[in-house]
Scaffold this active site. Structure first.
Site, PDB file in Angstrom:
ATOM      1  N   LEU A 268       0.792  -1.331   0.140  1.00  0.00           N
ATOM      2  CA  LEU A 268       0.143  -0.045  -0.012  1.00  0.00           C
ATOM      3  C   LEU A 268       0.791   1.338  -0.169  1.00  0.00           C
ATOM      4  O   LEU A 268       0.257   2.440   0.576  1.00  0.00           O
ATOM      5  CB  LEU A 268      -0.906   0.014   1.140  1.00  0.00           C
ATOM      6  CG  LEU A 268      -1.829  -1.091   1.412  1.00  0.00           C
ATOM      7  CD1 LEU A 268      -2.814  -1.278   2.565  1.00  0.00           C
ATOM      8  CD2 LEU A 268      -2.890  -1.215  -0.042  1.00  0.00           C
TER       9      LEU A 268
ATOM     10  N   ALA B  99       3.617  -5.457  -8.615  1.00  0.00           N
ATOM     11  CA  ALA B  99       4.066  -4.505  -7.695  1.00  0.00           C
ATOM     12  C   ALA B  99       5.501  -3.867  -8.062  1.00  0.00           C
ATOM     13  O   ALA B  99       6.351  -4.879  -8.621  1.00  0.00           O
ATOM     14  CB  ALA B  99       4.516  -5.371  -6.310  1.00  0.00           C
TER      15      ALA B  99
ATOM     16  N   GLN C 119       8.382  -0.182  -8.105  1.00  0.00           N
ATOM     17  CA  GLN C 119       8.509   1.434  -7.919  1.00  0.00           C
ATOM     18  C   GLN C 119       8.411   1.656  -9.494  1.00  0.00           C
ATOM     19  O   GLN C 119       9.190   1.570 -10.315  1.00  0.00           O
ATOM     20  CB  GLN C 119      10.062   1.544  -7.642  1.00  0.00           C
ATOM     21  CG  GLN C 119      10.314   3.062  -7.013  1.00  0.00           C
ATOM     22  CD  GLN C 119      10.155   3.855  -8.519  1.00  0.00           C
ATOM     23  OE1 GLN C 119       9.058   4.667  -8.258  1.00  0.00           O
ATOM     24  NE2 GLN C 119      10.764   3.899  -9.422  1.00  0.00           N
TER      25      GLN C 119
ATOM     26  N   TYR D  16      14.766   2.848 -13.837  1.00  0.00           N
ATOM     27  CA  TYR D  16      13.738   2.177 -14.005  1.00  0.00           C
ATOM     28  C   TYR D  16      13.626   1.272 -15.253  1.00  0.00           C
ATOM     29  O   TYR D  16      13.476   0.080 -15.018  1.00  0.00           O
ATOM     30  CB  TYR D  16      12.429   3.226 -13.982  1.00  0.00           C
ATOM     31  CG  TYR D  16      11.029   2.560 -14.125  1.00  0.00           C
ATOM     32  CD1 TYR D  16      10.497   1.960 -13.322  1.00  0.00           C
ATOM     33  CD2 TYR D  16      10.506   2.801 -15.665  1.00  0.00           C
ATOM     34  CE1 TYR D  16       9.025   1.080 -13.764  1.00  0.00           C
ATOM     35  CE2 TYR D  16       9.143   2.165 -15.959  1.00  0.00           C
ATOM     36  CZ  TYR D  16       8.489   1.501 -14.799  1.00  0.00           C
ATOM     37  OH  TYR D  16       7.244   0.738 -14.965  1.00  0.00           O
TER      38      TYR D  16
ATOM     39  N   ILE E  59       3.597  21.055 -18.701  1.00  0.00           N
ATOM     40  CA  ILE E  59       4.166  20.178 -19.553  1.00  0.00           C
ATOM     41  C   ILE E  59       5.563  20.330 -19.650  1.00  0.00           C
ATOM     42  O   ILE E  59       6.481  21.326 -19.630  1.00  0.00           O
ATOM     43  CB  ILE E  59       3.279  20.558 -20.995  1.00  0.00           C
ATOM     44  CG1 ILE E  59       2.037  20.328 -21.076  1.00  0.00           C
ATOM     45  CG2 ILE E  59       4.358  19.745 -22.166  1.00  0.00           C
ATOM     46  CD1 ILE E  59       1.456  20.697 -22.550  1.00  0.00           C
TER      47      ILE E  59
ATOM     48  N   GLY F 226      15.741  11.075 -18.446  1.00  0.00           N
ATOM     49  CA  GLY F 226      15.261   9.933 -18.295  1.00  0.00           C
ATOM     50  C   GLY F 226      13.875   9.785 -19.241  1.00  0.00           C
ATOM     51  O   GLY F 226      13.632   8.560 -19.440  1.00  0.00           O
TER      52      GLY F 226
HETATM   53  P1  NAD Z   1       0.983   1.657  -8.888  1.00  0.00           P
HETATM   54  O1  NAD Z   1       2.085   2.363  -8.068  1.00  0.00           O
HETATM   55  O2  NAD Z   1      -0.409   2.112  -8.706  1.00  0.00           O
HETATM   56  O3  NAD Z   1       0.926   0.097  -8.624  1.00  0.00           O
HETATM   57  C1  NAD Z   1       1.983  -0.545  -7.991  1.00  0.00           C
HETATM   58  C2  NAD Z   1       1.432  -1.194  -6.612  1.00  0.00           C
HETATM   59  O4  NAD Z   1       2.427  -2.002  -6.249  1.00  0.00           O
HETATM   60  C3  NAD Z   1       1.102  -0.337  -5.854  1.00  0.00           C
HETATM   61  O5  NAD Z   1      -0.273  -0.624  -5.187  1.00  0.00           O
HETATM   62  C4  NAD Z   1       2.074  -0.339  -4.622  1.00  0.00           C
HETATM   63  O6  NAD Z   1       1.454  -0.057  -3.343  1.00  0.00           O
HETATM   64  C5  NAD Z   1       2.359  -1.829  -4.927  1.00  0.00           C
HETATM   65  N1  NAD Z   1       4.040  -1.751  -4.445  1.00  0.00           N
HETATM   66  C6  NAD Z   1       5.045  -1.059  -4.765  1.00  0.00           C
HETATM   67  N2  NAD Z   1       6.200  -1.489  -3.978  1.00  0.00           N
HETATM   68  C7  NAD Z   1       5.802  -2.734  -3.446  1.00  0.00           C
HETATM   69  C8  NAD Z   1       6.347  -3.637  -2.716  1.00  0.00           C
HETATM   70  N3  NAD Z   1       7.903  -3.764  -2.597  1.00  0.00           N
HETATM   71  N4  NAD Z   1       5.788  -4.615  -1.992  1.00  0.00           N
HETATM   72  C9  NAD Z   1       4.412  -4.697  -2.271  1.00  0.00           C
HETATM   73  N5  NAD Z   1       3.773  -3.843  -3.145  1.00  0.00           N
HETATM   74  C10 NAD Z   1       4.516  -2.677  -3.623  1.00  0.00           C
HETATM   75  O7  NAD Z   1       1.291   1.630 -10.452  1.00  0.00           O
HETATM   76  P2  NAD Z   1       1.000   1.168 -11.793  1.00  0.00           P
HETATM   77  O8  NAD Z   1       0.611   2.177 -12.769  1.00  0.00           O
HETATM   78  O9  NAD Z   1      -0.548   0.419 -11.418  1.00  0.00           O
HETATM   79  O10 NAD Z   1       1.920   0.052 -12.151  1.00  0.00           O
HETATM   80  C11 NAD Z   1       1.695  -1.501 -12.202  1.00  0.00           C
HETATM   81  C12 NAD Z   1       2.807  -2.067 -12.840  1.00  0.00           C
HETATM   82  O11 NAD Z   1       2.639  -1.834 -14.221  1.00  0.00           O
HETATM   83  C13 NAD Z   1       4.003  -1.825 -12.473  1.00  0.00           C
HETATM   84  O12 NAD Z   1       4.920  -2.882 -12.441  1.00  0.00           O
HETATM   85  C14 NAD Z   1       4.572  -0.857 -13.474  1.00  0.00           C
HETATM   86  O13 NAD Z   1       6.181  -0.868 -13.532  1.00  0.00           O
HETATM   87  C15 NAD Z   1       4.061  -1.270 -14.859  1.00  0.00           C
HETATM   88  N6  NAD Z   1       3.833  -0.292 -15.809  1.00  0.00           N
HETATM   89  C16 NAD Z   1       3.014   0.697 -15.414  1.00  0.00           C
HETATM   90  C17 NAD Z   1       2.688   1.590 -16.601  1.00  0.00           C
HETATM   91  C18 NAD Z   1       1.741   2.590 -16.496  1.00  0.00           C
HETATM   92  O14 NAD Z   1       1.587   3.439 -17.548  1.00  0.00           O
HETATM   93  N7  NAD Z   1       1.052   2.871 -15.323  1.00  0.00           N
HETATM   94  C19 NAD Z   1       3.339   1.338 -17.718  1.00  0.00           C
HETATM   95  C20 NAD Z   1       4.412   0.212 -18.027  1.00  0.00           C
HETATM   96  C21 NAD Z   1       4.477  -0.498 -16.779  1.00  0.00           C
END
Ligand code: NAD
Length: 310
Positions: A33, A73, A75, A141, A200, A267
């Site tokens: 969370l 999950a 970062q 990342y 932006i 980045g």
């Molecule tokens: P988000 O931050 O909403 O979801 C990540 C979730 O993981 C959160 O609920 C957080 O509380 C949990 N979390 C983080 N570190 C944790 C840990 N160490 N242990 C347990 N829980 C942990 O982000 P999102 O946008 O929903 O991304 C979800 C996944 O999709 C990630 O792997 C992200 O890299 C990938 N992703 C997202 C996007 C995007 O555009 N949103 C694009 C490419 C990849």
């Protein structure tokens, strides 16, 4: 099937949870969370509020014995990965590696990894970019997501664990956090609904591949149900500039002002869009939601949440 979703209380993960439940699967969630919210989860879903790096994760696997791991999950912010690359490596590389070990130890059959098409290819010259384009990420990342992908592919070769990498474009939709540093649609929408000008970064000509979150959840469901292995882009193939995105959202929100321009962020790649033909051939997936429609649903969701009139 029984699926353990890490990050299931986050933005993308919670939509994956919903899709799995709707299709009749059993779902358990691990999420500490830090950015996710308990309210994102449908009632009745078992949540272990644990860091994936916590040694008690081993007990969760022993107790739950899932057949599939959907690993969301992470970062997930490029900007934070530049400020704290070690944190990014701990969560995104070591965290994934630990999950792989639990999976092999407890007989998990299939590991689906949420990776990034937006940050892994770097400044690609082939756009839309196919999966076999040589990845040259320009942020910690992106480097760490690529490293985690390689661990997964090595683990599948070593131990017969089925491995799937889904490289998402810029996912947007309801429940995305507007207070974070990633998620331009959520940030622009919430800022304009509050009557303030969004920032932006750069000249507005950076492009991204915006894909609606329900379509991403559908891709997850398909690879899990069909047991598909391999590396797949999950986007639309369409490039949209930040300025064009702003203009569309401004119209949908009914905002009258102009954006503020700030310096480009290190980045951030200049252009990206993803070639998604492989996903369509392998598991019949297509992005269904046109950008305008997805944005309109997203704006409606933020309006109801921020207490505005529709
Ligand atoms: P988000 O931050 O909403 O979801 C990540 C979730 O993981 C959160 O609920 C957080 O509380 C949990 N979390 C983080 N570190 C944790 C840990 N160490 N242990 C347990 N829980 C942990 O982000 P999102 O946008 O929903 O991304 C979800 C996944 O999709 C990630 O792997 C992200 O890299 C990938 N992703 C997202 C996007 C995007 O555009 N949103 C694009 C490419 C990849």
């Amino acid at each position: 099937m029984k699926v353990l979703v890490t990050g299931g209380a986050g933005f993308v993960g919670s939509h994956v949870v919903e899709h799995l439940l709707r299709a009749g699967h059993e779902v358990v969630v691990v999420d500490d969370l830090r950015t996710g919210r308990r309210e994102n989860l449908p009632p009745g879903v078992r949540l272990y509020a644990l860091d994936i790096l916590d040694p008690r994760m081993g007990e969760v696997f022993e107790q739950e014995r899932p057949q599939v791991l959907s690993h969301h999950a992470a970062q997930a912010s490029v900007a934070i990965s530049l400020r704290d690359p070690e944190l990014d490596a701990r969560v995104n590389v070591v965290g994934t590696l630990k999950l792989l070990q639990y999976c092999v130890r407890t007989g998990v059959r299939h590991f689906v990894f949420a990776s990034t098409g937006g940050a892994i290819y770097g400044e690609a010259t082939a756009i839309p970019c196919p999966e076999d384009y040589p990845p040259r990420p320009i942020s910690p990342y992106g480097v760490h997501k690529l490293c985690a992908e390689h661990h997964l592919l090595a683990w599948s070769a070593l131990y017969g664990l089925r491995g799937t990498v889904l490289r998402y474009g810029n996912v947007y939709g309801p429940r995305q956090d507007p207070e974070g540093e990633a998620g331009v649609v959520a940030i622009f929408t919430a800022t304009m609904l509050r009557g303030r000008p969004p920032v932006i970064f750069g000249d507005g000509l950076h492009t991204r591949d915006y894909v609606y979150v329900e379509d991403v959840a559908e891709a997850n469901l398909r690879v899990i149900e069909q047991g598909v292995e391999g590396v797949y882009n999950i986007g639309t193939g369409v490039e949209t500039s930040t300025r064009d995105l702003f203009d569309l959202l401004r119209e949908l929100v009914g905002y009258r002002g102009e954006p503020v321009y700030g310096p480009p962020r290190p980045g951030d790649v200049r252009r990206i869009a993803l070639d998604c033909r492989r996903a369509s051939e392998a598991f019949g997936w297509h992005p269904r939601t046109p950008l305008r429609e997805g944005l309109s649903r997203t704006v409606a969701w933020f309006r109801s949440r921020l207490g505005e009139r529709p």
